[in-house]
Design an enzyme around this catalytic site. Structure first.
Site, PDB file in Angstrom:
ATOM      1  N   SER A 120       0.804  -1.220   0.000  1.00 10.09           N
ATOM      2  CA  SER A 120       0.000   0.000   0.000  1.00 10.09           C
ATOM      3  C   SER A 120       0.843   1.279   0.000  1.00 10.09           C
ATOM      4  O   SER A 120       1.582   1.533  -0.935  1.00 10.09           O
ATOM      5  CB  SER A 120      -0.944  -0.051   1.196  1.00 10.09           C
ATOM      6  OG  SER A 120      -1.785   1.052   1.221  1.00 10.09           O
ATOM      7  N   ASP A 180      -1.910   6.333  -3.488  1.00  9.14           N
ATOM      8  CA  ASP A 180      -0.836   5.622  -2.790  1.00  9.14           C
ATOM      9  C   ASP A 180      -0.393   4.448  -3.671  1.00  9.14           C
ATOM     10  O   ASP A 180      -0.848   4.309  -4.808  1.00  9.14           O
ATOM     11  CB  ASP A 180      -1.292   5.167  -1.397  1.00  9.14           C
ATOM     12  CG  ASP A 180      -2.356   4.096  -1.452  1.00  9.14           C
ATOM     13  OD1 ASP A 180      -3.111   4.074  -2.443  1.00  9.14           O
ATOM     14  OD2 ASP A 180      -2.442   3.270  -0.526  1.00  9.14           O
ATOM     15  N   ASP A 237      -1.006   1.345  -3.950  1.00 13.13           N
ATOM     16  CA  ASP A 237      -1.963   0.397  -4.535  1.00 13.13           C
ATOM     17  C   ASP A 237      -3.279   1.064  -4.914  1.00 13.13           C
ATOM     18  O   ASP A 237      -4.276   0.389  -5.180  1.00 13.13           O
ATOM     19  CB  ASP A 237      -2.189  -0.811  -3.615  1.00 13.13           C
ATOM     20  CG  ASP A 237      -2.848  -0.421  -2.296  1.00 13.13           C
ATOM     21  OD1 ASP A 237      -2.766   0.759  -1.910  1.00 13.13           O
ATOM     22  OD2 ASP A 237      -3.446  -1.306  -1.654  1.00 13.13           O
ATOM     23  N   ASP A 246      -5.718   2.707  -3.578  1.00 15.22           N
ATOM     24  CA  ASP A 246      -7.027   2.736  -2.927  1.00 15.22           C
ATOM     25  C   ASP A 246      -7.268   4.089  -2.265  1.00 15.22           C
ATOM     26  O   ASP A 246      -8.382   4.407  -1.873  1.00 15.22           O
ATOM     27  CB  ASP A 246      -7.237   1.562  -1.951  1.00 15.22           C
ATOM     28  CG  ASP A 246      -6.116   1.388  -0.957  1.00 15.22           C
ATOM     29  OD1 ASP A 246      -5.222   2.262  -0.905  1.00 15.22           O
ATOM     30  OD2 ASP A 246      -6.122   0.374  -0.231  1.00 15.22           O
TER      31      ASP A 246
HETATM   32 MG    MG Z   1      -3.418   1.571  -0.005  1.00 12.76          MG
END
Ligand code: MG
Length: 455
Positions: A97, A241, A243, A245
């Protein structure tokens, strides 16, 4: 051995805490948990070690007799969407992440697209610690790991179904996307292009060394992005960020806004449009949300810090409108009840188009608060004592005590809680009056000092 799963899957420094041996065990245990012949979708972000860890996890899954499909590189929410949309029994994403580049991680996704619950994580840990895994007989081992195609197309299509494409198109927005050299570049520019935007990217080349900026979008790491956005006369810029999300927004004046304020704009818009239901967020979010939703009679459900808890409450509350975290994670259940950076981008463009307002105007319409965030190093025991003292001191006010203590006063609030991962006490406060803010934080600091002196 302690717990493997933290607040968001298993995380660790590549090849030190998170080795291929551990990854293989997690795959084997997850495979045992999902069961022989279950279908699992696996994907990863751009991080170093991702391929190595993915192969190790796959080896474990295959050994347990699982049928694995490879989703390749993609954002976490895209994999989560695909697990549910294409009817997989579960999913695994290799990602750390927003963590610094040397970290990687493994996150297990349930069939509903949401991260597995704490209880199910404990079951997988138990399988690892007791080594009670299932090994499939050799005749039932899968021979192929097929690539699964069409995920990003289906995902983008789902996002577009939840906004007014023609209206947004008519505005011809100029949009700058900063995916931090990671997988957000595979979805957000595509979404913005389909919405008729002139799309620019910064840090848009995939590179696991994260040469552009740290993977966590903050007011510090997005400074350069804000300057570029201003120079390009972008109507909106968004920083994801590692990944994708999370979505942190920058307005056309180059001002970076924190996630609970952007979430307040989105919630207010949905409420105004007649959507009803509870808004779910963690105690670390600003109470602005209550103020903004009050005229519409919408209730806020406060939860512990951590996105999985928020998603799980959304699933339980049949009438949840949406959920969010103050760090830029926004969950829109009609699409998927998990944080989703690209969906959040599309929704923000929808608000700008429908309200016919600049992004800066939308933020300026929110109540203004002064913000103070600080931390004091101390043990968890000491931090819990401070929490107790703060609750006692402010006992005549409205208190939320599900995670530390949050004191809600008129036009101000303060949250005092031990960090879940480090030996520190976190203090967050907001007030409409700057002196009031200093006063509140001063009281908390004094109480903390008392506890530290007692030791
Ligand atoms: Mg994330």
């Amino acid at each position: 051995m302690g717990r493997l799963f933290g607040t968001d899957g298993v995380r660790g420094v590549i090849n030190i805490d998170l080795t291929p041996e551990l990854a293989m065990k997690i795959g084997l245990a997850a495979g045992t948990f999902f069961g022989e012949d279950s279908r699992i979708l696996i994907g990863r972000d751009v991080r170093r070690g991702g391929k190595m860890l993915q192969k190790a996890v796959v080896a474990g899954l295959l050994s347990a007799g699982v049928k694995v499909c490879d989703a390749g590189l993609l954002p976490t929410p895209t994999l989560q969407f695909a697990v549910k949309h294409f009817g997989f029994d579960g999913g695994i994403i290799i990602t750390a992440s927003h963590n610094p580049p040397k970290y990687n991680g493994i996150k297990v996704i349930a069939a509903d697209g949401v991260e597995i619950s704490r209880e199910d994580e404990a079951k997988i840990e138990e399988i690892i610690f007791s080594e009670k895994w299932f090994r499939a007989p050799y005749l039932s081992l899968a021979e192929e790991i097929p690539k699964f195609h069409g995920i990003i197309d289906a995902y983008v299509k789902s996002i577009l179904q939840h906004v007014d494409v023609e209206k947004i198109k008519s505005k011809k927005f100029r949009v700058l996307i900063d995916p931090a050299n990671s997988v957000g570049v595979l979805t957000s520019p595509l979404v913005a292009k389909k919405l008729g935007c002139k799309v620019y990217t910064l840090n848009g080349n995939l590179d696991g060394d994260f040469p552009g900026r740290e993977p966590e979008p903050t007011t510090e790491t997005l400074k350069e992005t804000a300057e570029v956005a201003k120079a390009l006369h972008a109507d909106l810029a968004v920083g994801h960020d590692g990944d994708a999300d999370r979505a942190i927004f920058i307005d056309e004046k180059g001002r970076i806004h924190w996630g609970d304020r952007s979430a307040a704009i989105l919630c207010k818009y949905l409420a105004k449009k007649g959507h009803r239901g509870k808004v779910v967020t963690a105690v670390s979010s600003s109470t602005i949300i209550e103020e903004v939703l009050k005229p519409y009679g919408l209730e806020v459900v406060w939860t512990k810090v951590g996105s999985v808890g928020i998603s799980r409450i959304i699933l339980k509350e049949s009438n949840a409108l949406c959920g969010f975290e103050e760090n830029g994670g926004f969950m829109y259940p009609p699409h998927i009840p998990v944080r989703d950076g690209s969906m959040t981008l599309a929704l923000m463009l929808q608000v700008m188009a429908d309200e016919n307002k600049k992004l800066s105007e939308l933020f300026d319409e929110l109540p203004h608060y002064y913000v103070l965030k600080t931390k004091i190093p101390m043990t968890r025991t000491a931090a819990l004592k401070v929490v107790e003292k703060v609750a006692e001191y402010f006992r005549n006010y409205r208190l939320i005590t599900i995670d530390g203590v949050k004191v809600l006063m008129k036009d101000s609030w303060v949250l005092v809680r031990p960090s879940g991962t480090e030996p520190i006490l976190r203090i967050m406060a907001e007030a409409k009056d700057e002196n009031k803010l200093k006063e509140i934080v001063g009281i908390v600091k004094n109480l903390a000092e008392e506890v530290l002196k007692l030791k």
